[in-house]
Design a protein around this motif. Structure first.
Motif, mmCIF file in Angstrom:
data_model
loop_
_atom_site.group_PDB
_atom_site.id
_atom_site.type_symbol
_atom_site.label_atom_id
_atom_site.label_comp_id
_atom_site.label_asym_id
_atom_site.label_seq_id
_atom_site.Cartn_x
_atom_site.Cartn_y
_atom_site.Cartn_z
ATOM 1 N N SER A 16 0.835 -1.195 0.000
ATOM 2 C CA SER A 16 0.000 0.000 0.000
ATOM 3 C C SER A 16 0.874 1.251 0.000
ATOM 4 O O SER A 16 2.054 1.196 0.366
ATOM 5 C CB SER A 16 -0.900 0.017 1.241
ATOM 6 N N PRO A 17 0.317 2.402 -0.428
ATOM 7 C CA PRO A 17 1.090 3.654 -0.381
ATOM 8 C C PRO A 17 1.624 3.956 1.015
ATOM 9 O O PRO A 17 2.742 4.455 1.160
ATOM 10 C CB PRO A 17 0.083 4.713 -0.849
ATOM 11 N N GLU A 18 0.848 3.640 2.045
ATOM 12 C CA GLU A 18 1.300 3.902 3.412
ATOM 13 C C GLU A 18 2.483 3.010 3.779
ATOM 14 O O GLU A 18 3.438 3.462 4.422
ATOM 15 C CB GLU A 18 0.149 3.670 4.395
ATOM 16 N N GLN A 19 2.450 1.737 3.355
ATOM 17 C CA GLN A 19 3.581 0.841 3.611
ATOM 18 C C GLN A 19 4.839 1.333 2.899
ATOM 19 O O GLN A 19 5.931 1.315 3.467
ATOM 20 C CB GLN A 19 3.235 -0.577 3.135
ATOM 21 N N ILE A 20 4.680 1.793 1.667
ATOM 22 C CA ILE A 20 5.829 2.295 0.900
ATOM 23 C C ILE A 20 6.392 3.542 1.560
ATOM 24 O O ILE A 20 7.607 3.699 1.710
ATOM 25 C CB ILE A 20 5.399 2.587 -0.547
ATOM 26 N N ARG A 21 5.509 4.448 1.990
ATOM 27 C CA ARG A 21 5.948 5.684 2.626
ATOM 28 C C ARG A 21 6.665 5.387 3.942
ATOM 29 O O ARG A 21 7.717 5.969 4.238
ATOM 30 C CB ARG A 21 4.743 6.592 2.856
ATOM 31 N N LYS A 22 6.129 4.474 4.736
ATOM 32 C CA LYS A 22 6.727 4.132 6.031
ATOM 33 C C LYS A 22 8.099 3.478 5.833
ATOM 34 O O LYS A 22 9.058 3.798 6.539
ATOM 35 C CB LYS A 22 5.805 3.184 6.803
ATOM 36 N N THR A 23 8.207 2.586 4.855
ATOM 37 C CA THR A 23 9.486 1.921 4.579
ATOM 38 C C THR A 23 10.525 2.924 4.109
ATOM 39 O O THR A 23 11.696 2.891 4.525
ATOM 40 C CB THR A 23 9.300 0.833 3.509
ATOM 41 N N TYR A 24 10.102 3.855 3.236
ATOM 42 C CA TYR A 24 11.054 4.860 2.750
ATOM 43 C C TYR A 24 11.566 5.731 3.894
ATOM 44 O O TYR A 24 12.767 6.006 3.980
ATOM 45 C CB TYR A 24 10.403 5.739 1.685
ATOM 46 N N VAL A 49 17.374 4.548 -3.098
ATOM 47 C CA VAL A 49 16.113 4.451 -2.352
ATOM 48 C C VAL A 49 15.200 5.620 -2.707
ATOM 49 O O VAL A 49 13.991 5.457 -2.894
ATOM 50 C CB VAL A 49 16.410 4.413 -0.838
ATOM 51 N N SER A 50 15.763 6.818 -2.817
ATOM 52 C CA SER A 50 14.962 8.001 -3.148
ATOM 53 C C SER A 50 14.383 7.884 -4.551
ATOM 54 O O SER A 50 13.221 8.241 -4.783
ATOM 55 C CB SER A 50 15.821 9.273 -3.047
ATOM 56 N N ARG A 51 15.176 7.365 -5.486
ATOM 57 C CA ARG A 51 14.688 7.210 -6.846
ATOM 58 C C ARG A 51 13.551 6.189 -6.903
ATOM 59 O O ARG A 51 12.543 6.407 -7.594
ATOM 60 C CB ARG A 51 15.833 6.787 -7.774
ATOM 61 N N ALA A 52 13.696 5.098 -6.153
ATOM 62 C CA ALA A 52 12.634 4.095 -6.115
ATOM 63 C C ALA A 52 11.360 4.675 -5.500
ATOM 64 O O ALA A 52 10.250 4.453 -5.995
ATOM 65 C CB ALA A 52 13.102 2.874 -5.317
ATOM 66 N N TYR A 53 11.525 5.458 -4.432
ATOM 67 C CA TYR A 53 10.360 6.056 -3.774
ATOM 68 C C TYR A 53 9.689 7.087 -4.679
ATOM 69 O O TYR A 53 8.449 7.170 -4.728
ATOM 70 C CB TYR A 53 10.778 6.706 -2.465
ATOM 71 N N ASP A 54 10.475 7.872 -5.396
ATOM 72 C CA ASP A 54 9.911 8.869 -6.308
ATOM 73 C C ASP A 54 8.941 8.213 -7.283
ATOM 74 O O ASP A 54 7.888 8.767 -7.607
ATOM 75 C CB ASP A 54 11.026 9.567 -7.098
ATOM 76 N N LEU A 55 9.297 7.038 -7.768
ATOM 77 C CA LEU A 55 8.447 6.350 -8.736
ATOM 78 C C LEU A 55 7.218 5.739 -8.067
ATOM 79 O O LEU A 55 6.089 5.958 -8.488
ATOM 80 C CB LEU A 55 9.251 5.283 -9.476
ATOM 81 N N LEU A 56 7.436 4.991 -6.992
ATOM 82 C CA LEU A 56 6.327 4.270 -6.365
ATOM 83 C C LEU A 56 5.374 5.187 -5.606
ATOM 84 O O LEU A 56 4.219 4.832 -5.370
ATOM 85 C CB LEU A 56 6.871 3.188 -5.420
ATOM 86 N N HIS A 197 12.168 14.701 4.220
ATOM 87 C CA HIS A 197 13.422 14.727 4.980
ATOM 88 C C HIS A 197 13.229 13.909 6.254
ATOM 89 O O HIS A 197 12.140 13.899 6.841
ATOM 90 C CB HIS A 197 13.783 16.171 5.329
ATOM 91 N N PRO A 198 14.261 13.199 6.701
ATOM 92 C CA PRO A 198 14.109 12.382 7.917
ATOM 93 C C PRO A 198 13.946 13.197 9.192
ATOM 94 O O PRO A 198 13.496 12.665 10.205
ATOM 95 C CB PRO A 198 15.396 11.548 7.954
ATOM 96 N N VAL A 199 14.295 14.483 9.179
ATOM 97 C CA VAL A 199 14.239 15.304 10.394
ATOM 98 C C VAL A 199 13.254 16.462 10.257
ATOM 99 O O VAL A 199 12.414 16.679 11.133
ATOM 100 C CB VAL A 199 15.647 15.855 10.738
ATOM 101 N N PHE A 200 13.316 17.185 9.156
ATOM 102 C CA PHE A 200 12.518 18.403 8.994
ATOM 103 C C PHE A 200 11.192 18.107 8.305
ATOM 104 O O PHE A 200 11.091 17.244 7.440
ATOM 105 C CB PHE A 200 13.290 19.442 8.174
#
Length: 291
Positions: A16-24, A49-56, A197-200
């Protein structure tokens, strides 16, 4: 490097989109260059990882990848053609048309029939071209110049204005298709995506983030160094600050076009020492008075 974004993120194809977002987010926190200074391997993994997330993370791109229409970079894959595609185009064929010869360039056809006469001297502005450019969070906030790879393999330097937003379209005048017969070229229209971003976290023109504070500083007050989107700065901690206290840093948020900027909001998290401190334990035990 794998060319499968699902494998890079380590998720199933039906995630799911939420699973992908959480994993990223989990991987970004682990691999982000800000958290791994000098670690080139982590930096390369973060880019993948960022490139894969951009697509999915883009439903349309994900669907096109799943259908085999584009690769992980978003580049069109060659479509295999069959005899039937040419001899009997269906109504939904990419080149099918019920307009007869409407797909022919009439100007070229007339020019060829009449030996260069006719409408072949018509001036026509070049067509606009559309691109997608995904940015790191801090590049979008602070501004940067980033290369954009075009379909022909050449690159175009794109200046990112400070404060650029997710979904914003940048126009590069004259960088589209060439005009005809001396007419001006079209423009390049670049749709902007921004990686989390992981922090901001951005909210409008404000920035929100959390900051650990040593216990003694939280109790006694003091000054600590923090890393904000605009760069390092010193944060004054009031006495008796507790976890959840929010401090406002005026003008340290997202830059605006008028020269002003939003604010940064820092949520304090009280941090205990990394190792047990017997002296601290004795002090707490002496201070604590059971009711």
């Amino acid at each position: 490097m794998s060319d499968d974004p699902y494998a890079i993120l380590g998720v199933e194809r039906d995630a799911s989109p939420e699973q992908i977002r959480k994993t990223y987010r989990k991987l970004a926190r682990k691999l982000h260059p800000d958290l791994n200074p000098g670690n080139t391997e982590a930096e390369e993994q973060f880019k993948n990882v960022s490139r894969a997330y951009d697509l999915l993370n883009d439903p349309e791109k994900r669907a096109r990848f799943d259908r085999g229409e584009i690769d992980i970079s978003g580049v069109e894959r060659p479509r295999q053609r069959y005899y039937r595609d040419v001899s009997e185009p269906s109504a939904d064929h990419a080149y099918a048309s019920d307009a007869g010869f409407a797909d022919f360039d009439t100007d070229d056809l007339l020019a060829e029939i009449f030996g260069g006469r006719g409408r072949s001297n018509v001036r026509r502005r070049g067509a606009d071209v559309h691109y997608q450019l995904d940015l790191d969070f801090l590049d979008a906030v602070n501004g940067a110049t980033r290369p954009l790879t075009l379909p022909d393999g050449t690159t175009l330097d794109v200046r990112i204005p400070p404060g650029t937003r997710e979904g914003q379209t940048l126009r590069l005048r004259g960088k589209g298709e060439p005009g005809r017969n001396g007419a001006p070229p079209g423009d390049a229209l670049i749709a902007i995506g921004v990686r989390p971003h992981p922090v901001f976290r951005r909210a409008g023109d404000d920035i929100h983030f959390e900051q650990g504070v040593p216990l003694h500083t939280a109790v006694l007050g003091g000054r600590i160094a923090v890393s904000a989107p605009a760069g390092p700065l010193t944060l004054t901690i009031p006495k008796w600050s507790t976890s959840g206290t929010v401090l406002r840093l005026k003008g340290k948020g997202v830059p605006r076009s008028g020269g002003t900027a939003g604010d940064a909001y820092v949520t304090l998290l009280i941090a205990l020492p990394d190792k047990p401190d017997p002296e601290l334990e004795r002090a707490i035990a002496a201070w604590h008075r059971p009711v």
